[in-house]
Enzyme design. Structure first.
Site, PDB file in Angstrom:
ATOM      1  N   GLY A 239       0.807  -1.213   0.000  1.00  0.00           N
ATOM      2  CA  GLY A 239       0.000   0.000   0.000  1.00  0.00           C
ATOM      3  C   GLY A 239       0.843   1.269   0.000  1.00  0.00           C
ATOM      4  O   GLY A 239       0.630   2.172  -0.820  1.00  0.00           O
TER       5      GLY A 239
ATOM      6  N   TYR B 243       7.040  -6.078  16.448  1.00  0.00           N
ATOM      7  CA  TYR B 243       6.839  -4.948  15.532  1.00  0.00           C
ATOM      8  C   TYR B 243       7.335  -3.654  16.179  1.00  0.00           C
ATOM      9  O   TYR B 243       8.107  -2.893  15.584  1.00  0.00           O
ATOM     10  CB  TYR B 243       5.352  -4.842  15.188  1.00  0.00           C
TER      11      TYR B 243
ATOM     12  N   THR C 171      -4.028  -0.361   4.507  1.00  0.00           N
ATOM     13  CA  THR C 171      -3.303  -1.152   3.500  1.00  0.00           C
ATOM     14  C   THR C 171      -3.508  -2.632   3.851  1.00  0.00           C
ATOM     15  O   THR C 171      -4.150  -2.950   4.854  1.00  0.00           O
ATOM     16  CB  THR C 171      -1.776  -0.865   3.517  1.00  0.00           C
TER      17      THR C 171
ATOM     18  N   LYS D 276      10.512  -1.173  15.110  1.00  0.00           N
ATOM     19  CA  LYS D 276      10.332   0.232  14.723  1.00  0.00           C
ATOM     20  C   LYS D 276      11.130   1.151  15.653  1.00  0.00           C
ATOM     21  O   LYS D 276      11.686   2.161  15.205  1.00  0.00           O
ATOM     22  CB  LYS D 276       8.856   0.598  14.707  1.00  0.00           C
TER      23      LYS D 276
ATOM     24  N   ASP E 100      13.352 -11.008  -2.723  1.00  0.00           N
ATOM     25  CA  ASP E 100      13.022 -11.319  -1.337  1.00  0.00           C
ATOM     26  C   ASP E 100      14.147 -10.719  -0.495  1.00  0.00           C
ATOM     27  O   ASP E 100      15.276 -11.214  -0.520  1.00  0.00           O
ATOM     28  CB  ASP E 100      12.941 -12.839  -1.157  1.00  0.00           C
ATOM     29  N   VAL E 101      13.850  -9.654   0.224  1.00  0.00           N
ATOM     30  CA  VAL E 101      14.918  -8.861   0.851  1.00  0.00           C
ATOM     31  C   VAL E 101      15.244  -9.310   2.274  1.00  0.00           C
ATOM     32  O   VAL E 101      15.690  -8.501   3.099  1.00  0.00           O
ATOM     33  CB  VAL E 101      14.572  -7.354   0.808  1.00  0.00           C
TER      34      VAL E 101
ATOM     35  N   ASP F  30       9.774  -6.192  -4.827  1.00  0.00           N
ATOM     36  CA  ASP F  30       8.877  -6.810  -3.852  1.00  0.00           C
ATOM     37  C   ASP F  30       8.982  -8.316  -4.055  1.00  0.00           C
ATOM     38  O   ASP F  30       9.363  -8.780  -5.134  1.00  0.00           O
ATOM     39  CB  ASP F  30       7.425  -6.342  -4.075  1.00  0.00           C
TER      40      ASP F  30
END
Ligand SMILES: NC(=O)c1ccc[n+]([C@@H]2O[C@H](COP(=O)([O-])OP(=O)(O)OC[C@H]3O[C@@H](n4cnc5c(N)ncnc54)[C@H](O)[C@@H]3O)[C@@H](O)[C@H]2O)c1
Length: 251
Positions: free
Chosen positions: A18, A156, A191, A160, A64-65, A38
């Site tokens: 998104g 998460y 998203t 961050k 694929d990172v 992506d």
């Protein structure tokens, strides 16, 4: 030349979700020459099939990172395709909402690898190129979760919070080389990342009720901040986390 001066700037957007797709479209509108990567073919296809992006010459390729090597390859491939790299937008990320005691190692590792390690690997690879060129801008996606202790967000939120510090250290190390490193920190934005959670009965209204602006964000709310930080207009702005959250972090 537009006010932002992004015409002809060579940009890689990592993540065609998104927010990454919205950034790709906004960069194309601003005249940048972009590539986007992506892991999800369906996401890439929707960009490939967009005539406006085709007209703008946006390159789209799979990656694929989740390894250092893949991030190095993605940066090198984009720089090779575009003839250099002026802008990196890191817009990959994932979440998995569970209480801490119900979070298995696999979930922790998966979120840390995608949200934080890939930012380090991509930033390091792009930093080498940008420092050598004497200019460049990087924008990473943080979150209001870097500051607020949301329940069931342990990995998460940790990634961050870690990302905010990573951004500041890279910014400090590379400021004298003409390279800026900043983050944009959205609140809840509609998203795929948030859709199934927000679709729970009453959840969208409950989350919007926490936002002083009285609504959730949209990808278009976020792109202005990203484009500004990616532009030469922000050449003296570095190491900052810009909250784009309708005031969510004020309460
Ligand atoms: N949507 C929100 O409410 C919100 C709020 C704050 C921060 N963010 C952050 O913004 C960033 C973008 O989020 P979004 O809302 O666009 O999410 P999204 O789920 O729409 O997009 C994420 C993209 O990452 C891609 N991806 C996942 N694993 C990958 C991998 N291994 N290699 C390459 N690509 C991979 C996915 O295919 C997807 O296209 C994330 O870092 C997210 O944490 C989002």
């Amino acid at each position: 030349m537009g006010w932002l001066g992004l015409e002809g700037r060579r940009a890689l957007v990592m993540g065609a979700g998104g927010l990454g797709a919205a950034c790709t479209r906004a960069l194309a509108d601003a005249g940048a020459r972009s590539a986007v990567v992506d892991v999800a073919e369906a996401r890439l296809k929707s960009l490939r099939d967009d005539p406006a992006l085709a007209d703008a010459g946006v390159r789209v390729f799979p990656a694929d990172v989740t390894t250092s090597e893949a991030c190095e390859e993605a940066i090198a491939a984009a720089a090779g395709e575009l003839g250099g790299l002026d802008v990196l937008v890191h817009a990959v990320g994932t979440n998995d909402r569970r209480p801490v005691v119900a979070t298995p190692d696999e979930v922790w590792d998966r979120i840390v690898t995608l949200n934080l390690s890939s930012a380090f690997w991509a930033g390091r690879a792009a930093g080498r190129l940008m420092r050598a060129a004497g200019r460049g801008s990087m924008v990473f996606f943080s979150s209001v979760s870097s500051r607020l202790a949301h329940k069931h967000h342990a990995p998460y939120a940790a990634t961050k919070g870690g990302l905010d510090q990573l951004v500041k250290v890279m910014a400090r190390e590379w400021a004298a080389d003409g390279v800026t490193v900043n983050a944009v920190a959205p609140g809840y934005t509609e998203t795929e990342l948030t859709r199934s959670y927000l679709d729970k009965p009453g959840m969208r209204e409950e989350m919007a009720g926490l936002v002083p602006a009285g609504r959730l964000g949209t990808p278009d709310d976020v792109v202005g901040a990203v484009l500004f930080l990616a532009s030469q207009r922000a050449a003296f702005v570095t190491g900052q986390v810009l909250y784009v959250d309708g005031g969510r972090t004020l309460v």
